[in-house]
Design a protein around this motif. Structure first.
Motif, PDB file in Angstrom:
ATOM      1  N   GLU A  95       0.759  -1.255   0.027  1.00 49.81           N
ATOM      2  CA  GLU A  95       0.152   0.156   0.000  1.00 49.81           C
ATOM      3  C   GLU A  95       0.832   1.304  -0.135  1.00 49.81           C
ATOM      4  O   GLU A  95       0.311   2.410  -0.437  1.00 49.81           O
ATOM      5  CB  GLU A  95      -0.752   0.164   1.585  1.00 49.81           C
ATOM      6  CG  GLU A  95      -2.018  -0.892   1.192  1.00 49.81           C
ATOM      7  CD  GLU A  95      -2.671  -1.316   2.360  1.00 49.81           C
ATOM      8  OE1 GLU A  95      -2.423  -0.554   3.290  1.00 49.81           O
ATOM      9  OE2 GLU A  95      -3.629  -1.984   2.584  1.00 49.81           O
ATOM     10  N   THR A  96       2.145   1.177   0.586  1.00 51.26           N
ATOM     11  CA  THR A  96       3.044   2.305   0.619  1.00 51.26           C
ATOM     12  C   THR A  96       3.847   2.284  -0.594  1.00 51.26           C
ATOM     13  O   THR A  96       4.560   1.354  -0.764  1.00 51.26           O
ATOM     14  CB  THR A  96       3.588   2.492   2.062  1.00 51.26           C
ATOM     15  OG1 THR A  96       2.691   2.303   2.981  1.00 51.26           O
ATOM     16  CG2 THR A  96       4.355   3.678   2.098  1.00 51.26           C
ATOM     17  N   GLY A  97       4.304   3.205  -1.020  1.00 51.65           N
ATOM     18  CA  GLY A  97       5.253   3.465  -2.225  1.00 51.65           C
ATOM     19  C   GLY A  97       6.651   3.187  -1.828  1.00 51.65           C
ATOM     20  O   GLY A  97       7.304   2.337  -2.417  1.00 51.65           O
ATOM     21  N   THR A  98       6.956   3.607  -0.643  1.00 53.77           N
ATOM     22  CA  THR A  98       8.267   3.132  -0.097  1.00 53.77           C
ATOM     23  C   THR A  98       8.020   3.218   1.512  1.00 53.77           C
ATOM     24  O   THR A  98       7.242   3.687   1.949  1.00 53.77           O
ATOM     25  CB  THR A  98       9.396   4.428  -0.223  1.00 53.77           C
ATOM     26  OG1 THR A  98       8.664   5.701   0.287  1.00 53.77           O
ATOM     27  CG2 THR A  98       9.576   4.740  -1.754  1.00 53.77           C
ATOM     28  N   VAL A  99       9.033   2.445   2.036  1.00 53.91           N
ATOM     29  CA  VAL A  99       8.946   2.031   3.335  1.00 53.91           C
ATOM     30  C   VAL A  99       9.134   3.651   4.116  1.00 53.91           C
ATOM     31  O   VAL A  99       8.794   3.704   5.163  1.00 53.91           O
ATOM     32  CB  VAL A  99      10.055   0.937   3.801  1.00 53.91           C
ATOM     33  CG1 VAL A  99       9.971   0.888   5.318  1.00 53.91           C
ATOM     34  CG2 VAL A  99      10.089  -0.136   3.134  1.00 53.91           C
ATOM     35  N   GLN A 100       9.837   4.514   3.881  1.00 57.11           N
ATOM     36  CA  GLN A 100      10.136   5.620   4.474  1.00 57.11           C
ATOM     37  C   GLN A 100       8.929   6.584   4.749  1.00 57.11           C
ATOM     38  O   GLN A 100       8.693   7.214   5.654  1.00 57.11           O
ATOM     39  CB  GLN A 100      11.095   6.479   3.476  1.00 57.11           C
ATOM     40  CG  GLN A 100      12.535   5.911   3.357  1.00 57.11           C
ATOM     41  CD  GLN A 100      13.318   6.692   2.570  1.00 57.11           C
ATOM     42  OE1 GLN A 100      12.716   7.562   1.566  1.00 57.11           O
ATOM     43  NE2 GLN A 100      14.731   6.883   3.062  1.00 57.11           N
ATOM     44  N   GLU A 101       7.832   6.288   3.688  1.00 55.41           N
ATOM     45  CA  GLU A 101       6.742   6.980   4.154  1.00 55.41           C
ATOM     46  C   GLU A 101       5.921   6.477   5.198  1.00 55.41           C
ATOM     47  O   GLU A 101       5.122   7.147   5.912  1.00 55.41           O
ATOM     48  CB  GLU A 101       5.850   6.919   2.740  1.00 55.41           C
ATOM     49  CG  GLU A 101       6.302   7.644   1.488  1.00 55.41           C
ATOM     50  CD  GLU A 101       5.214   7.294   0.322  1.00 55.41           C
ATOM     51  OE1 GLU A 101       4.058   7.023   0.571  1.00 55.41           O
ATOM     52  OE2 GLU A 101       5.847   7.181  -0.932  1.00 55.41           O
ATOM     53  N   MET A 102       6.196   5.194   5.643  1.00 52.71           N
ATOM     54  CA  MET A 102       5.613   4.684   6.820  1.00 52.71           C
ATOM     55  C   MET A 102       6.130   5.291   8.084  1.00 52.71           C
ATOM     56  O   MET A 102       5.289   5.327   9.058  1.00 52.71           O
ATOM     57  CB  MET A 102       5.889   3.216   7.068  1.00 52.71           C
ATOM     58  CG  MET A 102       5.531   2.202   5.732  1.00 52.71           C
ATOM     59  SD  MET A 102       5.862   0.478   6.178  1.00 52.71           S
ATOM     60  CE  MET A 102       5.781  -0.066   4.364  1.00 52.71           C
ATOM     61  N   PHE A 103       7.426   6.106   8.028  1.00 55.82           N
ATOM     62  CA  PHE A 103       7.955   6.032   9.191  1.00 55.82           C
ATOM     63  C   PHE A 103       8.142   8.004   9.241  1.00 55.82           C
ATOM     64  O   PHE A 103       8.655   8.580  10.178  1.00 55.82           O
ATOM     65  CB  PHE A 103       9.083   5.565   9.388  1.00 55.82           C
ATOM     66  CG  PHE A 103       9.119   4.125   9.293  1.00 55.82           C
ATOM     67  CD1 PHE A 103       9.724   3.414   8.049  1.00 55.82           C
ATOM     68  CD2 PHE A 103       8.181   3.290  10.096  1.00 55.82           C
ATOM     69  CE1 PHE A 103       9.772   2.172   7.900  1.00 55.82           C
ATOM     70  CE2 PHE A 103       8.138   2.160   9.677  1.00 55.82           C
ATOM     71  CZ  PHE A 103       8.828   1.416   8.544  1.00 55.82           C
ATOM     72  N   SER A 104       7.600   8.318   8.129  1.00 58.01           N
ATOM     73  CA  SER A 104       7.802   9.877   8.358  1.00 58.01           C
ATOM     74  C   SER A 104       6.661  10.590   9.193  1.00 58.01           C
ATOM     75  O   SER A 104       5.780  10.228   9.667  1.00 58.01           O
ATOM     76  CB  SER A 104       7.453  10.512   6.742  1.00 58.01           C
ATOM     77  OG  SER A 104       6.233  10.094   6.512  1.00 58.01           O
TER      78      SER A 104
END
Length: 345
Positions: free
Chosen positions: A336-345
């Motif tokens: 669902e998330t384009g990159t893992v970084q977006e999960m933790f921003s």
């Protein structure tokens, strides 16, 4: 050693540039002797980790199990693969969930959630997995000692036994193969440097080439292993023997933690006196064999493992409904998330 600084060097650029790693790594930590606390000045640096699969791995046609960089002794498992290994209480992967906080080099929120779900993977399967690995270490130790202390004729007999054991699965599969036969035996040597040697009488027709190659590769590897004895570097080989002996005890210790206390404890700081004594040759005799005291410790650990298995309150196997729910949750995050970084921003 500053492992975080090491991780940022050019040698480890693949951690940042590979599309399957980079921001998709959810857990990265120390492996091997640096993780156990048993390292010395000659110890290699091992990194172990977990990375999320690409959406195409989960929904499309691509497939990914693990990334391995042999130059740096780094292994990073896909999330799904490490789950499969953890379900079997695989010792090499259980270790990653039991590191000290400062032994993790990367730990994202999902990485912490994997650690928080450690209980899902602690089952009585640890008896077989850790006990099996310990048994393999013991056999390796005994075989190495036996090879070093046998007369040449007896060593050939030992080789023959090992070859037969290595070929057990092959013989089980092809024992009724009608168009062929194979016989291994010891006879007077044709090689003038030997008294006796192993001979083979073989006749096969219409045998798949891959099976043929696999059979001979197995025998060749066993013989090659034993032939090294004549060229052995005693100091180097003794170090390897002592390292095998140390890991034998360490595997038992980690099994006790799981079965008796329901926890994974990778750093063995409380056991270092015994483990380092073994590693430094404190139980090895001048002839390369080990003192009776060492084998008494092993026997005591084997009895303790049997008792721990009988008295353990852990479940026989994992709760697969909970495991599947957790795996689906993590993999949905990956998709669902384009990159893992977006999960933790």
């Amino acid at each position: 050693m500053n492992f975080r600084a090491l991780m940022m060097t050019k040698e480890y650029d693949f951690l940042r540039t590979n599309e399957r790693l980079g921001s998709r790594i959810i857990l990265l930590g120390l492996g091997g002797s640096h993780a156990y606390g048993t390292s010395n000045e000659n110890s290699d640096v091992d990194f172990r980790g977990v990375t999320l699969s690409l959406p195409s791995d989960l929904l499309g046609l691509t497939r990914f199990e693990q990334y391995e960089d042999r130059q740096t002794d780094t292994v990073i498992y896909s999330f799904n693969k490490i789950i499969r290994l953890l379900l079997e209480c695989n010792p090499n992967t259980c270790e990653l969930l039991g590191l000290d906080e400062d032994q993790y080099l990367i730990k994202t929120r999902l990485g912490q959630e994997l650690i928080d779900h450690t209980d899902l993977f602690l089952t009585k399967r640890a008896v077989k997995s850790f006990g099996g690995y310990a048994g393999a270490q013991l056999r390796r130790l005994q075989n190495a000692i036996a090879r070093d202390n046998m007369e040449q004729t007896e060593r050939e007999r030992h080789i023959l036994t090992s070859v037969k054991n290595a070929l057990y699965d092959f013989n089980r599969r092809y024992g009724t193969f009608s168009n062929g036969s194979i016989r291994l035996y010891i006879d007077e040597a044709l090689n003038p440097e030997l008294e006796t040697e192993i001979f083979v009488d073989a006749s096969y027709t219409h045998l798949p080439l891959r099976d043929y190659e696999g059979m001979w590769a197995t025998m060749s590897n066993v013989v090659r292993d034993y032939d090294k004895i004549g060229k052995r570097n005693k100091k180097k080989d003794d170090n390897h023997l002592n390292k095998h002996a140390m890991h034998l005890l360490r595997l038992f210790m980690m099994a006790f933690d799981i079965l008796e206390h329901g926890q994974i404890r990778t750093n063995r700081r409380g056991d270092l006196e015994l483990l380092m004594k073994v590693r430094q040759g404190g139980f090895q005799k001048a002839d390369g064999t080990f003192q009776a005291e060492f084998y008494e410790i092993v026997a005591d650990y084997e009895r303790r493992l049997e008792e721990a298995a009988e008295n353990c309150t852990l479940p026989a196997g994992p709760d697969m409904e909970k495991v599947e729910a957790f795996v689906e949750y993590v993999n949905r995050k990956s998709i669902e998330t384009g990159t893992v970084q977006e999960m933790f921003s």
